[in-house]
Design a protein around this motif. Structure first.
Motif, PDB file in Angstrom:
ATOM      1  N   VAL A 110       3.962  -0.201  -3.162  1.00 38.54           N
ATOM      2  CA  VAL A 110       3.185   0.429  -4.230  1.00 38.54           C
ATOM      3  C   VAL A 110       2.280   1.501  -3.638  1.00 38.54           C
ATOM      4  CG1 VAL A 110       3.207  -1.626  -5.698  1.00 38.54           C
ATOM      5  CG2 VAL A 110       1.328  -1.280  -4.075  1.00 38.54           C
TER       6      VAL A 110
ATOM      7  N   ARG B  57       8.513   3.656  -5.121  1.00 45.27           N
ATOM      8  CA  ARG B  57       9.910   4.000  -4.903  1.00 45.27           C
ATOM      9  C   ARG B  57      10.305   5.309  -5.590  1.00 45.27           C
ATOM     10  NH1 ARG B  57      15.124   0.158  -6.413  1.00 45.27           N
ATOM     11  NH2 ARG B  57      16.748   1.635  -5.744  1.00 45.27           N
TER      12      ARG B  57
ATOM     13  N   LEU C  94       6.186  -5.743  -3.185  1.00 43.98           N
ATOM     14  CA  LEU C  94       6.703  -4.476  -3.701  1.00 43.98           C
ATOM     15  C   LEU C  94       5.930  -3.322  -3.085  1.00 43.98           C
ATOM     16  CD1 LEU C  94       8.589  -3.152  -5.904  1.00 43.98           C
ATOM     17  CD2 LEU C  94       6.583  -3.234  -7.402  1.00 43.98           C
TER      18      LEU C  94
ATOM     19  N   ARG D  73       4.402   2.145  -8.730  1.00 48.47           N
ATOM     20  CA  ARG D  73       5.482   1.861  -7.782  1.00 48.47           C
ATOM     21  C   ARG D  73       5.729   3.084  -6.896  1.00 48.47           C
ATOM     22  NH1 ARG D  73       8.919  -2.513  -9.590  1.00 48.47           N
ATOM     23  NH2 ARG D  73       8.125  -3.358 -11.558  1.00 48.47           N
TER      24      ARG D  73
END
Length: 512
Positions: free
Chosen positions: A7, A107, A5, A105
């Motif tokens: 990050v 995103r 992911l 995160r």
């Protein structure tokens, strides 16, 4: 294994030192010790060769003036909580890795600011303006890659997607922070993460087990660690405003009962209890009187009402004691705010099936007595540093956190060794110590006695030891406090700690 992911990791260098020393820079050469091992040191200490992992003797050998403090992980966490709250205001969903290191995160915040690099630069600006100019941010595939990037020389480092393995390859295997496996790798000649990632995953699992396989995945940039975002803090603060200011402590205490109940209801909904609360009293002139209150276990509604009353009574007493400040004193209370400062999981304070009755009855009884006598009517004793017994006693109101004004762990040359007297006289009790001829005993500048002690307050002396000189604050006007200590046993088998100062004798304490 799932894809890593993206990050964003925020790293605050030397956070344990900032938590211990504050944000005033520059810090003097200081090292934090745990089990006589350096766990953190300031930049000024590193300039003289002090390094993390050194033993205390080696570090002090590099710098004799090195200041040594104990490491307190709980203090690090408490100090980092406001930083997490600050990050949460700008980027929800932050996760604490450890004090001084947080991850979120990438995103959401990167979409909002038009890219990962722009988002990282914006966060650096916000935290710098808030008083954290040392922050470093790394963005990468997974927390390990992003943390390694954050520890680089740049304020912001972004590792492009899919390039984690190439980025990590030149780093030494020590960055994995696993002494056992990295020690084996070094003995096998594997020195960098790239060399470790080049090994076959099956061979690594067979040789190093599941933990080794996990570390090899980190070295290869395949970090699939899941994030558990920090839940938002519940709104626990409650306040009440009065149309007509109230002047009496009992009036205000009665008026805030519903507010105290509302605070307890909010705590119950959040499944927490309050161990420290701040009460803000606003008078009709707009002046705010704030004070924190602690509790030995956890507050209930009646405890909060009592603290409001005690705070008002203390303000009234202060006004009566100093009439000059009467113009600045409150004429009436127009608002009361109750703010829980420290909370704990309610499960930690549930009564046990066995063994909790005595403590609950004791706390209930002491709290009732404190309610009748006032906040300072019931006190507990704690040990502080000092040379005189009266200086070593710190009396703290029941429920407050004892704060020693003098560190008991510091060296106190001339202090009395253990065992200490069971009874301490405050103030010291005057008494007479005479020789066999009944004449008062004098002590010259060299500590020599004019005669041996034979009587103490008319009782024959069975044995004695001393004198031990005590002289502190020599630089103060008048030469400071000085005297000579003795231990005396009379023929009734009572042991006394006495001292002679200015030609007079005093009983400092008595052994039981």
């Amino acid at each position: 294994m799932s894809a890593p992911l993206r990050v964003l990791v925020l790293w605050f260098p030397d956070w344990p030192l900032r938590a211990a020393l504050g944000d005033a820079l520059p810090h003097p050469p200081t090292a934090l010790m745990q089990a006589n091992i350096v766990v953190a040191c300031t930049a000024s200490a590193r300039e003289h060769g002090v390094r993390v992992g050194q033993r205390r003797r080696e570090a002090q050998g590099r710098l004799s003036s090195l200041r040594v403090l104990p490491h307190d992980p709980d203090r690090d966490e408490r100090a980092f909580l406001p930083v997490l709250q600050l990050i949460e205001e700008h980027a929800p969903g932050v996760t604490l890795l450890r004090p001084g290191l947080a991850v979120l995160r990438a995103r959401g915040i990167s979409r909002y600011h038009g890219g990962e690099e722009a988002a990282a630069a914006w966060l650096v600006t916000q935290l710098t303006e808030a008083g954290f100019p040392e922050v470093r941010i790394g963005v990468g595939d997974g927390p390990f890659t992003a943390e390694t990037a954050a520890r680089g020389p740049q304020r912001c480092t972004v590792v492009p997607p899919g390039e984690a393995r190439e980025f990590l390859a030149p780093f030494p295997v020590q960055v994995l922070r696993d002494e056992q496996i990295t020690g084996l790798l070094l003995r096998l000649g594997v020195r960098t993460l790239g060399e470790f990632a080049a090994l076959g995953p099956v061979d690594v699992r067979d040789r190093f087990g599941e933990r080794g396989a996990r570390l090899r995945a980190l070295a290869a940039g395949a970090d699939s660690q899941r994030l558990a975002p920090r839940p938002p803090d519940p709104e626990l603060m409650r306040s009440v405003e009065f149309e007509t200011p109230l002047g009496g402590a009992d009036q205000v205490a009665f008026a805030v009962r519903q507010t105290a109940d509302a605070v307890m209801l909010a705590l119950g909904e959040a499944s927490v209890v309050c161990t420290e609360v701040r009460i803000d009293l606003t008078d009709d002139n707009g002046q705010v009187f704030s004070r924190p209150w602690l509790h030995p276990s956890c507050f209930d509604a009646s405890d909060l009402v009592d603290r409001v009353r005690w705070q008002l009574e203390a303000l009234a007493a202060q006004t009566a004691k100093d009439p000059v400040d009467e113009a600045r004193a409150f004429g009436g209370i127009s608002a009361v705010r109750i703010v829980p400062v420290a909370v704990d999981d309610a499960a930690h304070h549930q009564p046990g099936l066995f063994g909790s009755g005595t403590d609950e009855r004791l706390h209930h009884a002491v709290s009732r007595v404190q309610t009748m006598l006032g906040h300072e009517g019931v006190v507990t004793a704690a040990l502080a540093g000092g040379r005189w017994l009266a200086d070593r006693q710190v009396l703290t109101p029941w429920g407050e956190r004892a704060v020693a004004p003098r560190d008991p762990a510091s060296p106190w040359p001339g202090s009395l060794p253990d065992p200490l007297p069971a009874e301490v006289f405050r103030p010291p009790r005057p008494l007479g110590v005479t020789g066999a001829d009944g004449a008062a005993i004098r002590i010259d500048e060299r500590g020599a006695l004019s005669s041996d002690p034979a009587f103490i307050d008319g009782t024959a002396v069975h044995a004695w030891a001393g004198p031990w000189p005590v002289h502190e604050r020599r630089w103060a006007s008048g030469g400071g406090k000085k005297g000579h200590r003795f231990q005396v046993i009379d023929d009734r088998d009572r042991a006394w700690l006495v001292f002679c100062a200015g030609g007079r004798w005093w009983a400092e304490g008595r052994y039981r």
